[in-house]
Design a protein around this motif. Structure first.
Motif, PDB file in Angstrom:
ATOM      1  N   GLY A  39     -21.520  38.425  59.280  1.00 59.23           N
ATOM      2  CA  GLY A  39     -21.050  37.400  60.189  1.00 59.23           C
ATOM      3  C   GLY A  39     -19.651  37.569  60.717  1.00 59.23           C
ATOM      4  N   ARG A  40     -18.999  38.668  60.440  1.00 57.53           N
ATOM      5  CA  ARG A  40     -17.604  38.868  60.844  1.00 57.53           C
ATOM      6  C   ARG A  40     -17.455  39.032  62.358  1.00 57.53           C
ATOM      7  NH1 ARG A  40     -12.629  39.615  57.694  1.00 57.53           N
ATOM      8  NH2 ARG A  40     -11.229  39.284  59.432  1.00 57.53           N
ATOM      9  N   SER A  41     -18.490  39.457  63.051  1.00 54.66           N
ATOM     10  CA  SER A  41     -18.389  39.728  64.482  1.00 54.66           C
ATOM     11  C   SER A  41     -18.900  38.576  65.354  1.00 54.66           C
ATOM     12  CB  SER A  41     -19.146  41.009  64.829  1.00 54.66           C
ATOM     13  OG  SER A  41     -20.504  40.880  64.469  1.00 54.66           O
ATOM     14  N   SER A  42     -19.188  37.415  64.745  1.00 55.42           N
ATOM     15  CA  SER A  42     -19.673  36.271  65.519  1.00 55.42           C
ATOM     16  C   SER A  42     -18.963  35.000  65.058  1.00 55.42           C
ATOM     17  CB  SER A  42     -21.188  36.126  65.365  1.00 55.42           C
ATOM     18  OG  SER A  42     -21.525  35.960  64.002  1.00 55.42           O
ATOM     19  N   GLY A  43     -19.062  33.956  65.852  1.00 50.81           N
ATOM     20  CA  GLY A  43     -18.443  32.688  65.495  1.00 50.81           C
ATOM     21  C   GLY A  43     -19.107  32.071  64.277  1.00 50.81           C
ATOM     22  N   GLY A  44     -18.358  31.296  63.514  1.00 54.50           N
ATOM     23  CA  GLY A  44     -18.875  30.612  62.330  1.00 54.50           C
ATOM     24  C   GLY A  44     -18.388  31.234  61.041  1.00 54.50           C
ATOM     25  N   LEU A  45     -19.047  30.891  59.954  1.00 56.93           N
ATOM     26  CA  LEU A  45     -18.672  31.394  58.630  1.00 56.93           C
ATOM     27  C   LEU A  45     -18.987  32.873  58.481  1.00 56.93           C
ATOM     28  CD1 LEU A  45     -19.982  28.526  56.333  1.00 56.93           C
ATOM     29  CD2 LEU A  45     -17.613  29.049  56.848  1.00 56.93           C
ATOM     30  N   TYR A  46     -18.198  33.554  57.647  1.00 58.07           N
ATOM     31  CA  TYR A  46     -18.464  34.958  57.352  1.00 58.07           C
ATOM     32  C   TYR A  46     -18.157  35.257  55.893  1.00 58.07           C
ATOM     33  CZ  TYR A  46     -13.409  35.795  57.530  1.00 58.07           C
ATOM     34  OH  TYR A  46     -12.062  35.758  57.284  1.00 58.07           O
ATOM     35  N   LEU A  47     -18.713  36.345  55.392  1.00 51.65           N
ATOM     36  CA  LEU A  47     -18.419  36.920  54.078  1.00 51.65           C
ATOM     37  C   LEU A  47     -17.934  38.342  54.306  1.00 51.65           C
ATOM     38  CD1 LEU A  47     -21.527  35.855  51.974  1.00 51.65           C
ATOM     39  CD2 LEU A  47     -19.224  34.893  51.854  1.00 51.65           C
ATOM     40  N   ASP A  48     -16.983  38.789  53.488  1.00 54.02           N
ATOM     41  CA  ASP A  48     -16.381  40.099  53.686  1.00 54.02           C
ATOM     42  C   ASP A  48     -16.021  40.683  52.325  1.00 54.02           C
ATOM     43  OD1 ASP A  48     -14.484  42.165  54.226  1.00 54.02           O
ATOM     44  OD2 ASP A  48     -14.047  41.265  56.150  1.00 54.02           O
ATOM     45  N   SER A  49     -16.149  41.988  52.171  1.00 52.82           N
ATOM     46  CA  SER A  49     -15.688  42.663  50.947  1.00 52.82           C
ATOM     47  C   SER A  49     -15.072  43.998  51.338  1.00 52.82           C
ATOM     48  CB  SER A  49     -16.841  42.870  49.968  1.00 52.82           C
ATOM     49  OG  SER A  49     -17.802  43.744  50.516  1.00 52.82           O
ATOM     50  N   GLN A  50     -14.064  44.414  50.562  1.00 53.96           N
ATOM     51  CA  GLN A  50     -13.361  45.667  50.844  1.00 53.96           C
ATOM     52  C   GLN A  50     -12.977  46.361  49.544  1.00 53.96           C
ATOM     53  OE1 GLN A  50      -9.964  44.086  52.907  1.00 53.96           O
ATOM     54  NE2 GLN A  50     -10.854  44.564  54.901  1.00 53.96           N
ATOM     55  N   TRP A  51     -12.924  47.667  49.621  1.00 60.16           N
ATOM     56  CA  TRP A  51     -12.345  48.492  48.569  1.00 60.16           C
ATOM     57  C   TRP A  51     -11.415  49.464  49.274  1.00 60.16           C
ATOM     58  CZ3 TRP A  51     -12.939  53.856  47.996  1.00 60.16           C
ATOM     59  CH2 TRP A  51     -12.332  54.380  46.856  1.00 60.16           C
TER      60      TRP A  51
END
Length: 180
Positions: A39-51
């Motif tokens: 969901g990072r590329s659209s409006g609204g809520l998103y979840l993200d993880s990184q290393w």
């Protein structure tokens, strides 16, 4: 716990009708990064993880976060929070809970500029006085799901209990990924 995970999943499904999944990789002179998001590329809520790993000295940062994107024409504003593991080399191993946000501006010819910053003061960390990170760059989507990036990433800490502040990640990178 189970109910809250189900509630979060339902909120994510309701927040946006077309939530894309993205996988990205970045490489710099002394850094490597992997990112997965929903969901990072659209409006609204998103979840993200990184290393992210500093390949010169072995410092690692692992993150999981959530936030909200607000689309206003070609501009996407983001506000979010992360849970961050800091695998430092100077006695600052621990966790931080930075909050922050960013902006992405879509340009002609499928280009975009982006920038974001997050910070966790001493009250939101267990091993440092402050954790700060920033990421900015230019992206290009030449073909459907493909995204190419060039940017600059920084992460650093202010030490506590007599430990010095220092840089964890610092430098330019190139990267790419797929959003589907």
């Amino acid at each position: 716990m189970k109910i809250s995970l189900i509630s979060l999943g339902l909120l994510l499904c309701v927040s946006s009708s077309a939530m894309a999944i993205g996988l990205n990789a970045e490489q710099g002179k002394n850094t490597s990064a992997l990112d997965a998001e929903i969901g990072r590329s659209s409006g609204g809520l998103y979840l993200d993880s990184q290393w992210i790993k500093n390949t010169a000295d072995g410092v690692q940062i692992g993150q999981a976060g959530t936030g909200y994107n607000l689309e206003i024409g070609p501009v996407m504003l983001t506000a979010g929070a992360k849970a961050t593991y800091i695998g430092g080399k100077k006695g600052d191993n621990g966790v931080a809970f930075p909050v922050g946000g960013g902006v992405k501006i879509n340009l002609p010819a499928d280009f975009a500029i982006y920038g974001e910053g997050y910070s966790a003061p001493e009250q939101l960390t267990n091993s440092v006085k402050n954790f700060v990170e920033a990421n900015a760059g230019v992206s290009w989507s030449p073909l459907g799901p493909l995204v190419l990036k060039v940017g600059y990433r920084y992460a650093g800490v202010d030490g506590k209990d007599g430990r010095p502040g220092h840089t964890l990640i610092d430098g330019p990178y190139i990267g790419g990924g797929l959003t589907f």
